[in-house]
Scaffold this motif. Structure first.
Motif, short mmCIF file in Angstrom:
data_model
loop_
_atom_site.label_atom_id
_atom_site.label_comp_id
_atom_site.label_asym_id
_atom_site.label_seq_id
_atom_site.Cartn_x
_atom_site.Cartn_y
_atom_site.Cartn_z
N ASP A 18 0.80 -1.23 0.00
CA ASP A 18 0.00 0.00 0.00
C ASP A 18 0.83 1.27 0.00
O ASP A 18 0.32 2.40 0.05
CB ASP A 18 -0.97 0.01 1.18
N GLY A 19 2.19 1.11 -0.05
CA GLY A 19 3.07 2.27 -0.15
C GLY A 19 3.01 3.19 1.07
O GLY A 19 3.25 4.40 0.95
N ASP A 20 2.73 2.61 2.23
CA ASP A 20 2.66 3.45 3.44
C ASP A 20 3.94 3.40 4.24
O ASP A 20 3.98 3.81 5.40
CB ASP A 20 1.47 3.03 4.30
N ASN A 21 5.00 2.89 3.58
CA ASN A 21 6.32 2.79 4.20
C ASN A 21 6.38 1.78 5.34
O ASN A 21 7.33 1.80 6.14
CB ASN A 21 6.80 4.16 4.71
N LEU A 22 5.40 0.90 5.39
CA LEU A 22 5.42 -0.20 6.36
C LEU A 22 5.39 -1.51 5.56
O LEU A 22 4.56 -1.69 4.67
CB LEU A 22 4.19 -0.14 7.28
N ASP A 23 6.34 -2.39 5.88
CA ASP A 23 6.33 -3.69 5.21
C ASP A 23 5.02 -4.41 5.49
O ASP A 23 4.46 -4.30 6.60
CB ASP A 23 7.49 -4.58 5.72
N ASP A 24 4.55 -5.17 4.48
CA ASP A 24 3.30 -5.91 4.64
C ASP A 24 3.36 -6.82 5.86
O ASP A 24 2.39 -6.94 6.62
CB ASP A 24 3.02 -6.76 3.39
N ASN A 25 4.50 -7.48 6.06
CA ASN A 25 4.63 -8.40 7.19
C ASN A 25 4.45 -7.67 8.50
O ASN A 25 3.75 -8.14 9.41
CB ASN A 25 5.99 -9.11 7.14
N ALA A 26 5.09 -6.48 8.63
CA ALA A 26 4.98 -5.72 9.87
C ALA A 26 3.54 -5.29 10.09
O ALA A 26 3.03 -5.30 11.23
CB ALA A 26 5.90 -4.50 9.81
N GLU A 27 2.88 -4.88 9.03
CA GLU A 27 1.50 -4.45 9.18
C GLU A 27 0.63 -5.59 9.71
O GLU A 27 -0.23 -5.39 10.57
CB GLU A 27 0.96 -3.93 7.85
N VAL A 28 0.87 -6.82 9.16
CA VAL A 28 0.04 -7.96 9.56
C VAL A 28 0.41 -8.47 10.94
O VAL A 28 -0.46 -8.67 11.80
CB VAL A 28 0.18 -9.10 8.51
N ASN A 29 1.69 -8.69 11.17
CA ASN A 29 2.11 -9.41 12.36
C ASN A 29 2.52 -8.52 13.54
O ASN A 29 2.57 -9.00 14.67
CB ASN A 29 3.27 -10.35 12.01
N GLN A 30 2.83 -7.23 13.24
CA GLN A 30 3.27 -6.35 14.33
C GLN A 30 2.22 -5.31 14.69
O GLN A 30 1.86 -5.14 15.85
CB GLN A 30 4.59 -5.67 13.94
N PHE A 31 1.73 -4.62 13.66
CA PHE A 31 0.83 -3.50 13.94
C PHE A 31 -0.65 -3.84 13.79
O PHE A 31 -1.50 -3.12 14.31
CB PHE A 31 1.17 -2.32 13.00
N GLY A 32 -0.92 -4.91 13.06
CA GLY A 32 -2.32 -5.26 12.85
C GLY A 32 -3.02 -4.40 11.84
O GLY A 32 -4.26 -4.44 11.74
#
Length: 592
Positions: A478-492
């Motif tokens: 999504d180009g929000d400067n957050l890796d997809d993995n971090a979004e799923v597993n860290q930040f939700g």
């Protein structure tokens, strides 16, 4: 006196007894009396007591002999109905068959007496019941009949056939010449083991029927053997016609036969086809008057001597192609059903399949024509029957794919493309096991079908597409400067949405601000204003419900009518905070 009366009473009781096995004891404890014979068999009760026989039954073992006879006459066992165990009771042996009840095989022929009487019907007193020279024990083992001296009724008894003439005692005509063995041995003096005793090419039976001498080759002495004369219609009893048996042209056929057949007795090859008349008549069964007997345009002689074909058949190898077609047109072998050995007959290749009968693999795809037609079945004229970019032979022998299905695993990629381009498994719809079929990975999503995590972001391609809706080829979908993995597993947060909570702030901005806002809540401080509005429009603190500390939350100030300034605690500068004016004095916070 008292003892005598007691004995008399006991005797009376014994005779009054209903049961034959009742014993009477004397006062001393002894059974019976020395001279008493209650069953009248000639043995006293005392003797029977010692023998163990029944003193009340004359024939204890019920074999037809009294106990007395068995003890004193036959010396058999009065307690065993069949003393010698030969399956005949002792009484039957003594009184009926006259066999020895003490010898199981009275005539010593190795058959017990009972078997001879009850099973075979032979005489247990005669080792050779039918007097044919063969013991009963030999005959019962087969094949001759032990109670019939001449089993096959040929005039020779069985023993003579077995031991002297060596003929078959169960076949009246051992040599099958039409004359019974007995007639041959005793009357004709011919050999019962040789159907043609004089070797004149006429069986002994044929000679007897014709009136010739079966022991003389040429009965009429005319120079032609009896067999020859009979075979060509001459009289073997008339010497004057023997000249007809000559073969003037030496073709193996007598003059008389040539006259009968219509051939020339002075020309060995009447039809000039390269075969002597004798060969045609006696060997190949062809027409000696027709140079091409089977009508296949090939001379009979050429077929036999040069072509190895059958002159009496238009299609020697029965492959569906006439011999002349094979030799002159298709150039296949007329004597071999399948010239190229591919499993298809030459005729089928030419007339049905259109394949080449001289080439085992017409389309050069690695499968023989026969394999393609009979096993798979692929097109023997098309090297790639399913058009998937792989030769049929490769599909069968190497890739193990289906040669008549372009996409063996139904994953959306043709087998040839998988083998030659994508290097995926053409038999596995999801080669890397990531939850996405190979076809969609390649053609729809652009992910690597051989790598479960094409973008290396820690999420399998299937998870990204099917669960999160993220791009399996981008680490930050999504180009929000957050890796997809971090979004799923860290930040939700949602890796496919730059602003997960839709508050107007990217997830990265919210998470990395000081202090950070909640990227999962559009209104972090719950003041009725989204975080984006607070940051980008109102400049209020999205983490503080009452940015100016005036007792009114930011949303209430913005949304009030009239609106107060959420950044000033005293919007009208009258010395009273907006909160006091609204909540205590009831004055207008926008008017001094």
């Amino acid at each position: 006196m008292g003892t005598k009366r007691a004995l008399v009473a006991m005797l009376a009781l014994a005779f009054m007894s209903c049961e034959g096995d009742v014993k009477v004891d004397d006062p001393t404890g002894e059974t019976g009396f020395p001279s008493l014979d209650q069953d009248g068999d000639g043995l006293t009760d005392e003797e029977e007591d010692k023998l163990g026989t029944n003193p009340f039954v004359a024939d204890t073992d019920d074999d037809g002999l009294t106990d007395f006879e068995e003890v004193n006459d036959t010396n058999t066992d009065p307690l065993d109905a069949d003393t010698d165990g030969d399956e005949l009771e002792d009484g039957e042996e003594v009184n009926t068959t006259s066999t020895d009840p003490l010898d199981a095989d009275s005539d010593d022929d190795t058959l017990n007496d009972g078997a001879e009487v009850n099973d075979f019907g032979t005489n247990p007193l005669d080792a050779d019941t039918d007097d044919d020279g063969l013991d009963d024990s030999v005959e019962v083992m087969g094949p001759t009949n032990p109670i019939d001296a001449d089993t096959d009724d040929d005039g020779l008894n069985d023993g003579r056939e077995v031991n002297d003439t060596l003929t078959d005692p169960t076949d009246a005509d051992t040599d099958a010449d039409g004359v019974m063995d007995g007639e041959e041995v005793d009357n004709l003096e011919t050999d019962p083991l040789d159907p043609d005793t004089d070797d004149d090419d006429a069986t002994d039976g044929a000679e007897v029927a014709a009136g010739t001498n079966p022991k003389v080759v040429d009965t009429d002495g005319g120079g032609a053997g009896d067999g020859l004369e009979l075979s060509i219609g001459l009289d073997p009893l008339d010497a004057s016609d023997d000249a007809g048996a000559l073969d003037d042209d030496g073709d193996g056929v007598s003059n008389q036969v040539e006259l009968n057949e219509g051939t020339n007795p002075n020309e060995p090859d009447t039809d000039s086809d390269g075969l002597d008349d004798g060969q045609e008549l006696n060997v190949y069964n062809t027409d000696p008057l027709n140079p091409d007997s089977d009508g296949d345009t090939l001379l009979d002689g050429d077929e036999v001597n040069n072509l190895n074909t059958d002159p009496s058949s238009t299609d020697t190898d029965s492959d569906g192609l006439d011999d002349n077609v094979e030799l002159n047109d298709t150039l296949t072998r007329a004597d071999v059903f399948d010239t190229d050995g591919d499993g298809l007959g030459d005729g089928d290749e030419v007339n049905i399949h259109g394949t080449l009968p001289l080439v085992g693999d017409t389309d050069a795809d690695g499968l023989s024509d026969g394999q393609e037609v009979n096993l798979f079945p692929t097109n023997p004229l098309d090297p790639d029957s399913d058009g998937d970019g792989l030769l049929d032979g490769v599909e069968v022998s190497t890739s193990a794919t289906n040669p008549v299905d372009a996409d063996s695993d139904d994953d959306g990629l043709e087998d040839g493309r998988e083998v030659n381009d994508t290097n995926t498994d053409p038999n596995d719809r999801d080669s890397d096991g990531d939850g996405l079929e190979d076809g969609p990975e390649v053609d729809q999503f652009g992910s690597d079908p051989n790598d479960t995590d094409s973008d290396g972001d820690g999420l399998d391609d299937g998870e990204e597409v099917n669960t999160y809706g993220s791009d399996p080829t981008l680490t930050d979908s999504d180009g929000d400067n957050l890796d997809d993995n971090a979004e799923v597993n860290q930040f939700g947060t949602n890796p496919a949405l730059a602003d997960t909570d839709g508050d107007g702030l990217n997830d990265d901005f919210e998470l990395n601000s000081t202090p950070p806002t909640n990227a999962l809540l559009a209104d972090t401080d719950g003041d009725g204003l989204s975080d984006g509005e607070e940051v980008n429009v109102r400049m209020t603190d999205p983490n503080n419900i009452d940015t100016d500390g005036d007792g009114l939350n930011d949303g209430a100030e913005v949304n009030a009518v009239p609106e107060t300034n959420p950044l000033l605690d005293d919007t009208d500068g009258d010395g009273l905070t907006d909160g006091v004016e609204v909540n205590q004095t009831g004055t207008d916070p926008t008017l001094d």
